[in-house]
Design an enzyme around this catalytic site. Structure first.
Site, mmCIF file in Angstrom:
data_model
loop_
_atom_site.group_PDB
_atom_site.id
_atom_site.type_symbol
_atom_site.label_atom_id
_atom_site.label_comp_id
_atom_site.label_asym_id
_atom_site.label_seq_id
_atom_site.Cartn_x
_atom_site.Cartn_y
_atom_site.Cartn_z
ATOM 1 N N TYR A 169 5.441 -3.990 18.126
ATOM 2 C CA TYR A 169 5.382 -3.267 16.838
ATOM 3 C C TYR A 169 5.006 -4.268 15.932
ATOM 4 O O TYR A 169 4.174 -5.220 16.080
ATOM 5 C CB TYR A 169 6.940 -2.750 16.608
ATOM 6 N N ARG A 222 -5.576 4.147 7.226
ATOM 7 C CA ARG A 222 -4.892 3.048 6.420
ATOM 8 C C ARG A 222 -3.840 2.408 7.470
ATOM 9 O O ARG A 222 -2.828 2.761 7.239
ATOM 10 C CB ARG A 222 -4.158 3.490 5.053
ATOM 11 N N LYS A 240 4.872 2.941 17.496
ATOM 12 C CA LYS A 240 6.016 3.555 16.836
ATOM 13 C C LYS A 240 6.823 4.261 17.956
ATOM 14 O O LYS A 240 8.197 4.384 17.945
ATOM 15 C CB LYS A 240 5.621 4.694 15.753
ATOM 16 N N GLU A 311 1.513 9.181 10.160
ATOM 17 C CA GLU A 311 1.776 7.822 10.024
ATOM 18 C C GLU A 311 0.136 7.264 9.868
ATOM 19 O O GLU A 311 -0.588 7.475 10.181
ATOM 20 C CB GLU A 311 2.186 7.117 11.544
ATOM 21 N N ASP A 312 0.489 6.130 8.775
ATOM 22 C CA ASP A 312 -0.835 5.637 8.318
ATOM 23 C C ASP A 312 -1.996 6.275 7.951
ATOM 24 O O ASP A 312 -3.102 6.104 8.362
ATOM 25 C CB ASP A 312 -0.932 4.300 9.348
ATOM 26 N N ASP A 334 6.078 9.069 7.467
ATOM 27 C CA ASP A 334 7.090 8.045 7.574
ATOM 28 C C ASP A 334 6.611 6.829 6.469
ATOM 29 O O ASP A 334 7.581 6.281 6.168
ATOM 30 C CB ASP A 334 6.682 7.226 8.976
ATOM 31 N N ASP A 335 5.409 6.847 6.299
ATOM 32 C CA ASP A 335 5.037 5.670 5.141
ATOM 33 C C ASP A 335 5.595 6.361 3.896
ATOM 34 O O ASP A 335 6.057 5.605 2.943
ATOM 35 C CB ASP A 335 3.516 5.747 5.304
ATOM 36 N N ASN A 481 2.949 -4.695 5.209
ATOM 37 C CA ASN A 481 2.512 -5.187 6.532
ATOM 38 C C ASN A 481 1.084 -5.629 6.777
ATOM 39 O O ASN A 481 0.228 -4.781 6.110
ATOM 40 C CB ASN A 481 3.155 -4.270 7.541
ATOM 41 N N ASN A 526 11.965 -2.793 6.899
ATOM 42 C CA ASN A 526 10.773 -2.051 7.638
ATOM 43 C C ASN A 526 11.308 -0.535 8.034
ATOM 44 O O ASN A 526 12.543 -0.233 8.451
ATOM 45 C CB ASN A 526 10.346 -2.531 9.025
HETATM 46 N N1 LIG Z 1 7.765 -2.095 5.071
HETATM 47 C C1 LIG Z 1 7.463 -0.831 5.401
HETATM 48 O O1 LIG Z 1 8.524 -0.193 6.249
HETATM 49 C C2 LIG Z 1 6.286 -0.182 4.942
HETATM 50 C C3 LIG Z 1 6.185 1.203 5.092
HETATM 51 C C4 LIG Z 1 4.927 1.895 4.497
HETATM 52 C C5 LIG Z 1 3.786 0.944 4.303
HETATM 53 N N2 LIG Z 1 3.990 -0.318 4.083
HETATM 54 C C6 LIG Z 1 3.011 -1.292 3.617
HETATM 55 O O2 LIG Z 1 2.658 -0.813 2.315
HETATM 56 C C7 LIG Z 1 1.248 -1.357 1.882
HETATM 57 C C8 LIG Z 1 0.802 -0.177 1.101
HETATM 58 O O3 LIG Z 1 0.859 1.082 1.757
HETATM 59 P P1 LIG Z 1 0.265 2.309 1.245
HETATM 60 O O4 LIG Z 1 0.039 3.520 2.266
HETATM 61 O O5 LIG Z 1 0.913 2.579 -0.012
HETATM 62 O O6 LIG Z 1 -1.350 2.057 0.878
HETATM 63 P P2 LIG Z 1 -2.031 2.718 -0.045
HETATM 64 O O7 LIG Z 1 -3.541 2.404 0.060
HETATM 65 O O8 LIG Z 1 -1.812 4.242 -0.300
HETATM 66 O O9 LIG Z 1 -1.776 2.151 -1.577
HETATM 67 C C9 LIG Z 1 -1.947 0.796 -2.055
HETATM 68 C C10 LIG Z 1 -1.705 0.481 -3.368
HETATM 69 O O10 LIG Z 1 -1.566 -0.905 -3.695
HETATM 70 C C11 LIG Z 1 -2.572 -1.220 -4.830
HETATM 71 N N3 LIG Z 1 -3.191 -2.240 -4.567
HETATM 72 C C12 LIG Z 1 -3.986 -2.751 -3.971
HETATM 73 N N4 LIG Z 1 -4.551 -4.188 -4.267
HETATM 74 C C13 LIG Z 1 -3.653 -4.511 -5.195
HETATM 75 C C14 LIG Z 1 -3.611 -5.408 -5.950
HETATM 76 N N5 LIG Z 1 -4.229 -6.575 -5.844
HETATM 77 N N6 LIG Z 1 -2.795 -5.514 -7.097
HETATM 78 C C15 LIG Z 1 -2.009 -4.743 -7.328
HETATM 79 N N7 LIG Z 1 -1.980 -3.482 -6.485
HETATM 80 C C16 LIG Z 1 -2.836 -3.351 -5.515
HETATM 81 C C17 LIG Z 1 -3.510 0.173 -4.903
HETATM 82 O O11 LIG Z 1 -4.118 0.323 -6.083
HETATM 83 C C18 LIG Z 1 -2.721 1.476 -4.206
HETATM 84 O O12 LIG Z 1 -1.928 1.810 -5.496
HETATM 85 C C19 LIG Z 1 0.750 -1.674 3.226
HETATM 86 O O13 LIG Z 1 0.643 -2.871 3.524
HETATM 87 C C20 LIG Z 1 1.830 -0.959 4.474
HETATM 88 O O14 LIG Z 1 1.719 -1.718 5.575
HETATM 89 C C21 LIG Z 1 5.232 -1.107 4.520
HETATM 90 O O1 LIG Z 2 4.241 -0.129 10.649
HETATM 91 C C1 LIG Z 2 5.056 -0.402 9.949
HETATM 92 O O2 LIG Z 2 5.392 -1.633 10.311
HETATM 93 C C2 LIG Z 2 5.843 -0.156 8.922
HETATM 94 C C3 LIG Z 2 4.829 0.786 8.063
HETATM 95 O O3 LIG Z 2 4.816 2.188 8.655
HETATM 96 C C4 LIG Z 2 3.613 0.418 7.563
HETATM 97 O O4 LIG Z 2 2.627 1.274 7.618
HETATM 98 O O5 LIG Z 2 3.421 -0.597 7.430
HETATM 99 MG MG LIG Z 3 2.850 3.045 8.422
#
Ligand SMILES: NC(=O)c1ccc[n+]([C@@H]2O[C@H](COP(=O)([O-])OP(=O)(O)OC[C@H]3O[C@@H](n4cnc5c(N)ncnc54)[C@H](O)[C@@H]3O)[C@@H](O)[C@H]2O)c1
Ligand SMILES: O=C(O)C[C@H](O)C(=O)O
Ligand SMILES: [Mg+2]
Length: 640
Positions: A169, A222, A240, A311-312, A334-335, A481, A526
């Site tokens: 993962y 994404r 997943k 997802e994503d 999930d996101d 991530n 996560n």
């Molecule tokens: N930890 C977890 O469980 C988990 C879950 C879901 C997503 N994520 C992570 O969150 C991140 C974003 O996912 P998302 O689906 O929201 O993406 P997204 O593309 O929908 O959103 C990204 C956001 O970040 C902003 N951004 C980009 N560059 C930036 C910068 N330099 N400064 C400030 N803001 C900036 C963009 O304008 C946008 O608002 C990814 O890395 C994903 O892996 C983590």
């Molecule tokens: O896949 C992960 O590790 C968490 C989350 O769903 C992500 O998109 O980053």
């Molecule tokens: Mg995800």
């Protein structure tokens, strides 16, 4: 072999070749003549009928197998080179990447790997994704095991979950997706492409399992913080669902990873000869939704009881798709939703570390960097948590400062979406303010990172966080991530806050050794903590839809599972080693909430009437456990 023949008269050697060498062997053209005009060199087709050259090899092979059985037979398998007509004839459409490659391309890829495996996936590329060559090697070893013996694969994963989760993962799965077209060996999951329109309802029957209980689907737009990876994104649903089986006890034979291919805007990937997805820019607008509708209808028709996890998907489609299906089907994103519940759970966990009650949530000042599907999902959920603690929505919204790529978001921004608008700051004079400036001015108690843009929590930002929180330990969650995209490593956060930070990152990080000899524990924020349990509770309860209340119940349950000993160490989530117990408890909480809403059906409804303990026992006992069972052969025509 290519023969160029100059002039209207074929040369003697060319005529001889044509006569004695069979032109087609095993359906493959061996000799090709291109005739060039003597005067200007332009190609022309010679008059007359070419001589008949019978082959001693059959032009086709007869096979008795279809579908996966065919793909698993090395003699008739062509991998991603099956042409379209054969995919239909042999029931393998949807089981392979959409674009048909050629034997030559497959051979070239093999030879590259044969001579230069390091060149194929350079170690520096591996490292830049936050994944070491050793992690990549372990992923390959586990992948090979999964391909040959799933029971054994899940047994080792089950027994070594904490160690292996980062391999199957996040973060290793990010590296897998980037290189999916080079790593592709065996078919796993299903592909539905824009070219399959009109056929998806039939294609789902190419999947060999009638009882599918969980589907994870992506369109690859994404993938983690790595951007648009097209069909390479299939690695994410696969990872997943590995967790669905290991953590939630879904049976490996009853889960289905899916990628929808609507093209990719990743031009270098599109141009890569080994990329096996459609080589078109992404389809958007009504056509995109029509493709997704067709897939959802096809999948939900064949597998009406399955839970479907989105997802994503990029923000452009993630929110509209969730709104489109969530009132009709057992779906969740999930996101948006899983991450939101996980983040809220982590904050409740952090309040436990601070020895503060849950009601203190409403007193926090929260800066969130990233206003996408994950960031806004998280912000909205925390606000809902504050409302449960008695705040009005307006009062809750005023506790947030949200930044995106263009800095602090204020109401003065044109074209704010409804998703973001309620959390835009009212004071237009701060529009676009930088993160550092916001942190210095607002003195947040909580800093969340969901931008997927790498180390945005610089030393100055982290130090400002520390200085702005003299009374309580600053809560710092860089949740992006994979590792290469996280906002700050644990070491950076601890160094700049003198080890005071309560830290949880999306990708795993080691505990930090401080110069004074202390070891500061860190957590992993996560969504893997929640999506397996949410899916399990909803699936077993056949709740028809997944409601906000069910998700809130999951978020509130998780922090209760952190032991007091771990709270004292500063941990905000329970230990992954007990992932099965965590998932069973989360699933129970989800089911109880669904029961209170009158959504449970079947045996879960009966158990609900007996109380949460009965539900918990039933859920735990429903989980698949990897062990060998007696195998029984059932001849065709006899029902189970
Ligand atoms: N930890 C977890 O469980 C988990 C879950 C879901 C997503 N994520 C992570 O969150 C991140 C974003 O996912 P998302 O689906 O929201 O993406 P997204 O593309 O929908 O959103 C990204 C956001 O970040 C902003 N951004 C980009 N560059 C930036 C910068 N330099 N400064 C400030 N803001 C900036 C963009 O304008 C946008 O608002 C990814 O890395 C994903 O892996 C983590
Ligand atoms: O896949 C992960 O590790 C968490 C989350 O769903 C992500 O998109 O980053
Ligand atoms: Mg995800």
């Amino acid at each position: 072999m290519l023969c160029l023949s100059l002039g209207r008269q074929q040369s003697a050697w060319a005529r001889a070749l044509l006569q004695f060498q069979p032109k087609f062997v095993g359906g493959k053209e061996l000799v090709r003549f291109i005739h060039l005009d003597e005067a200007d060199g332009t190609p022309y087709t010679p008059a007359g009928i070419p001589p008949y050259a019978p082959s001693l090899q059959p032009p086709a092979y007869v096979v008795r197998k279809t579908g996966f059985d065919l793909l698993k037979d090395p003699w008739c398998n062509k991998g991603s080179a099956f042409p379209r007509s054969e995919r239909d004839r042999l029931g393998v459409r949807g089981l392979l990447p959409p674009r048909s490659l050629t034997l030559e391309l497959q051979a070239a890829r093999f030879m590259e790997d044969y001579y230069h495996p390091r060149h194929l996936i350079p170690p520096e590329d591996v490292k830049s994704g936050g994944v070491t060559p050793e992690m990549a090697r372990r992923w390959k070893v586990l992948q090979e095991l999964q391909d040959r013996n799933e029971t054994l694969f899940y047994r080792v994963l089950f027994d070594h979950f904490t160690e292996m989760a980062p391999i199957i993962y996040t973060p290793t799965v990010g590296w897998v997706c980037v290189n999916f077209h080079k790593l592709y060996r065996r078919p796993r999951g299903m592909y539905f492409s824009a070219e399959d329109r009109g056929d998806m309802a039939a294609m789902v029957y190419n999947w060999p399992q009638q009882d599918v209980q969980a589907i994870v689907v992506t369109d690859g737009s994404r993938i983690l913080g790595l951007g648009d990876l097209g069909i390479n994104g299939l690695g994410i649903p696969i990872g997943k669902l590995d967790l669905y089986c290991a953590a939630a006890g879904f049976s490996p034979s009853k889960v289905l990873p899916v990628v929808i291919d609507v093209g990719t805007n990743n031009a270098p990937l599109r141009a890569d000869p080994h990329y096996a997805g459609l080589r078109i820019p992404r389809i958007t607008g009504p056509e995109y939704f029509a493709i997704l509708d067709e897939f959802v209808t096809a999948a939900m028709t064949r597998w009406p009881n399955a839970v479907l996890q989105f997802e994503d998907f990029s923000i452009e489609h993630a929110v509209p798709l969730l709104e489109r299906y969530r009132k009709h089907h057992l779906v969740f994103n999930d996101d948006i939703q899983g991450t939101a519940a996980t983040a809220l759970a982590g904050l409740y966990g952090a309040l436990r570390v601070l020895a503060q009650p849950a009601s203190a949530l409403g007193e926090q000042r929260i800066v969130c960097v990233g206003a996408g599907s994950a960031g806004m999902g998280v912000v909205r959920m925390i606000a809902a948590g504050m409302q449960k603690q008695g705040l009005s929505f307006e009062a809750a919204a005023s506790r947030f400062w949200v930044l995106d790529y263009n800095g602090l978001i204020t109401a003065s921004r044109p074209d704010l979406t409804n998703f973001v608008k309620p959390f835009a700051r009212r004071d237009a004079s701060h529009e676009g303010e930088s993160l550092l400036s916001v942190v210095k001015r607002v003195k947040p108690t909580i800093l969340l990172g969901l931008a997927g843009a790498g180390r945005l929590f610089t030393e100055q930002v982290l130090s400002a966080m520390n200085e702005g929180c003299p009374q309580q330990r600053p809560i710092i969650f860089p949740m992006s991530n994979p590792t290469s995209r996280m906002e700050a490593t644990a070491e950076e956060a601890m160094r700049c806050t003198a080890g005071r930070a309560i830290y949880a990152s999306g990708s795993p990080q080691p505990a930090v050794e401080m110069p004074d000899g202390r070891t500061v524990a860190v957590s992993q924020a996560n969504n893997m903590y929640l999506f397996p349990g949410v899916a399990l509770g909803a699936f077993l309860g056949q709740t028809r839809i997944i409601t906000d209340r069910m998700l809130m119940a999951a978020a509130e349950e998780l922090p209760k599972l952190v032991t007091q000993e771990d709270v004292e160490k500063g941990l905000v989530y329970p230990r992954l080693a007990s992932i099965r117990d965590i998932t069973a408890s989360v699933a129970t909480a989800v089911a109880v909430a669904a029961g209170e809403e009158g959504r449970l059906r079947g045996r879960m409804r009966e158990k609900f009437a007996l109380g949460p303990d009965a539900l918990h026992t039933f859920i735990s006992r429903s989980m698949f456990y990897p062990e060998y069972k007696a195998l029984v052969h059932l001849p065709r025509g006899i029902d189970e």
